[in-house]
Every structure is written in C-alpha cells, then in structure tokens.
Design a protein around this motif. Structure first.
Motif, short mmCIF file in Angstrom:
data_model
loop_
_atom_site.label_atom_id
_atom_site.label_comp_id
_atom_site.label_asym_id
_atom_site.label_seq_id
_atom_site.Cartn_x
_atom_site.Cartn_y
_atom_site.Cartn_z
N TYR A 150 0.83 -1.21 0.00
CA TYR A 150 0.00 0.00 0.00
C TYR A 150 0.87 1.26 0.00
O TYR A 150 0.64 2.19 -0.79
CB TYR A 150 -0.93 0.00 1.21
CG TYR A 150 -1.70 1.30 1.37
CD1 TYR A 150 -2.83 1.55 0.61
CD2 TYR A 150 -1.26 2.28 2.26
CE1 TYR A 150 -3.52 2.75 0.73
CE2 TYR A 150 -1.93 3.47 2.39
CZ TYR A 150 -3.07 3.70 1.63
OH TYR A 150 -3.74 4.90 1.75
N LYS A 151 1.89 1.30 0.85
CA LYS A 151 2.76 2.47 0.94
C LYS A 151 3.52 2.68 -0.37
O LYS A 151 3.68 3.82 -0.84
CB LYS A 151 3.74 2.30 2.10
CG LYS A 151 3.10 2.38 3.47
CD LYS A 151 4.14 2.18 4.57
CE LYS A 151 3.51 2.27 5.94
NZ LYS A 151 4.52 2.05 7.01
N PHE A 152 3.99 1.61 -0.95
CA PHE A 152 4.73 1.67 -2.21
C PHE A 152 3.86 2.24 -3.33
O PHE A 152 4.29 3.15 -4.06
CB PHE A 152 5.23 0.27 -2.57
CG PHE A 152 5.77 0.13 -3.96
CD1 PHE A 152 7.00 0.67 -4.31
CD2 PHE A 152 5.04 -0.56 -4.92
CE1 PHE A 152 7.50 0.52 -5.59
CE2 PHE A 152 5.53 -0.69 -6.22
CZ PHE A 152 6.77 -0.15 -6.55
N LYS A 157 1.71 6.75 -6.68
CA LYS A 157 0.55 7.53 -7.13
C LYS A 157 0.75 9.02 -6.86
O LYS A 157 0.36 9.88 -7.67
CB LYS A 157 -0.71 7.03 -6.41
CG LYS A 157 -2.01 7.64 -6.92
CD LYS A 157 -2.41 7.06 -8.25
CE LYS A 157 -3.79 7.55 -8.67
NZ LYS A 157 -4.20 7.01 -9.99
N ASN A 158 1.37 9.33 -5.73
CA ASN A 158 1.54 10.74 -5.34
C ASN A 158 2.77 11.42 -5.94
O ASN A 158 2.78 12.64 -6.13
CB ASN A 158 1.61 10.85 -3.81
CG ASN A 158 0.29 10.50 -3.15
OD1 ASN A 158 -0.78 10.75 -3.71
ND2 ASN A 158 0.35 9.91 -1.97
N THR A 159 3.80 10.63 -6.22
CA THR A 159 5.06 11.23 -6.67
C THR A 159 5.50 10.80 -8.07
O THR A 159 6.39 11.41 -8.65
CB THR A 159 6.20 10.88 -5.70
OG1 THR A 159 6.45 9.46 -5.77
CG2 THR A 159 5.84 11.27 -4.27
N ASN A 160 4.89 9.71 -8.56
CA ASN A 160 5.26 9.13 -9.85
C ASN A 160 6.68 8.55 -9.82
O ASN A 160 7.29 8.35 -10.87
CB ASN A 160 5.14 10.15 -10.98
CG ASN A 160 4.88 9.48 -12.33
OD1 ASN A 160 4.18 8.48 -12.40
ND2 ASN A 160 5.45 10.04 -13.38
N ASN A 161 7.19 8.28 -8.63
CA ASN A 161 8.51 7.66 -8.46
C ASN A 161 8.36 6.22 -7.99
O ASN A 161 7.47 5.91 -7.18
CB ASN A 161 9.35 8.44 -7.44
CG ASN A 161 9.76 9.80 -7.97
OD1 ASN A 161 10.05 9.95 -9.15
ND2 ASN A 161 9.77 10.80 -7.09
N ILE A 162 9.23 5.37 -8.48
CA ILE A 162 9.21 3.97 -8.09
C ILE A 162 10.30 3.75 -7.04
O ILE A 162 11.49 3.65 -7.37
CB ILE A 162 9.44 3.05 -9.30
CG1 ILE A 162 8.37 3.28 -10.36
CG2 ILE A 162 9.46 1.59 -8.86
CD1 ILE A 162 8.60 2.49 -11.63
#
Length: 209
Positions: A150-152, A157-162
């Motif tokens: 969920y956190k990942f 979703k919020n930052t577009n970073n993986i």
C-alpha cells in the motif's frame, strides 16, 4: 457460502472428470492451495483448504482407477490485471486510486504473490511435459508485507517515483514438508512493476467506465 465453495472446489470438478472419461481423458492438471502448508492452523483447516484437498484425493483415486495422469500444482496468492475479486491486492489498488486509507487490517501480515502470467507459463509446462502423477509447488521464496505494498503504490501515485526500498520482504515459513518447487526461480514478472501496472490499469479502466 459453504455450499458455493463445495460446488466450485469439489462438485464441479467431479462432474467434469466423470464426463471427460467418456472422451478418453488422458491427463488432468490441478491447482491446489498452499493454505494446506500455512503455519496458521485456521488457514490449514479452513473449509476452502479442506475442499481443495478432498478433490485432490478424488483425482488421485480416479487417476488410478481410470488410467489417466495428473499433475498437481500448489499455488499461493495470484494477482494480475482484470482481477475483479474482492481480494486484498485489488482492494489495495482500489484504495490507492481513490485516495483512501489502507484496507490492510494487520500491517504486519505478509503475502506470497505469484503473477498470473507466471502461473500460465507453469501450466503450459505441465501441458507440454510428460509428467506422471507429480505434485509440486509454485511459489516465490519470499513473501511481501501487505502494508508496504500500500505504501509503495501510494507513494508512486503521489510522486510518480518507483521507490522499491519501501517494499518489505521475508522468507516464507510454510510448515514442512511441502511440495518442492521443481522449476526453480519462476518469478519472471517484475513484482514492483506489475503492482504499478495494476494501479495504472485500474485507473484507466475506471476513467473509461
């Protein structure tokens, strides 16, 4: 609910095998559940697990009586696109896309995930192989913490970073003995990438609908 589980896990399969015997049935590939080997006795002794095992015993008996072969593959939790089941991964994806709190009730729970594309590859091996009455497992060596999924995804979703460092893993703790995974490291699909694809897929399909 119990009648529906029994119909799906036992009655339907028995009817199908009985009908197929009239068409020179030669092989059955059956997917059983790794619940049978969970540390938690509630999972091992659940009605779902017991009905899956009942059908396994039926297949073993019928294969000897009617001279067909079968391959039994023990699977854990499958996931992938187009999954509309009320399972925890689709629920996490739905919560992330709708900016809701995590649906994970126990943040310390871990789950062993197997992507549906990997399962299809494994079944294809069974279809094309010359296996005689073999039982094996098909699981990853490590499980992943549900809350970290969920956190990942929420971070993506919020930052577009993986940020794969968010994901937390642990080695599995099935009870022994459990069927050996005889096909080695099967995890062809990239787990973080496939989880992100679910968020994107669900978001796009929600917009189209």
């Amino acid at each position: 609910l119990k009648s529906a589980i029994y119909d799906a896990n036992v009655s339907f399969g028995k009817k199908l095998v009985t009908e197929l015997k009239n068409y020179s049935l030669t092989k059955v590939i059956y997917t059983n559940t790794m619940y049978k080997f969970y540390q938690n006795s509630l999972d091992r002794d659940s009605y779902y697990s017991r009905t899956k095992q009942e059908f396994s015993e039926f297949l073993n008996e019928q294969s000897e009586l009617n001279k067909f072969t079968y391959e039994e593959i023990y699977l854990d939790n499958t996931f992938g696109s187009n999954d509309i089941r009320k399972k925890i991964i689709p629920l996490i994806v739905e919560s992330v896309n709708n900016k809701k709190e995590s649906p994970v009730q126990n943040p310390n729970n871990f789950i062993n995930l197997v992507h549906i594309e990997d399962v299809l590859r494994r079944i294809n091996l069974a279809i094309n192989g010359n296996v005689l009455n073999k039982t094996s497992s098909f699981v990853n060596e490590r499980s992943i913490q549900l809350q970290s999924i969920y956190k990942f995804l929420n971070n993506y979703k919020n930052t577009n970073n993986i940020d794969i460092s968010i994901l937390k893993y642990q080695y599995n703790s099935y009870i022994m003995p459990y069927p050996k995974n005889e096909y080695g490291d099967h995890n062809v699909m990239n787990l973080p990438e496939e989880l992100i694809k679910l968020v994107i897929w669900k978001s796009q399909n929600t917009l189209h609908n």
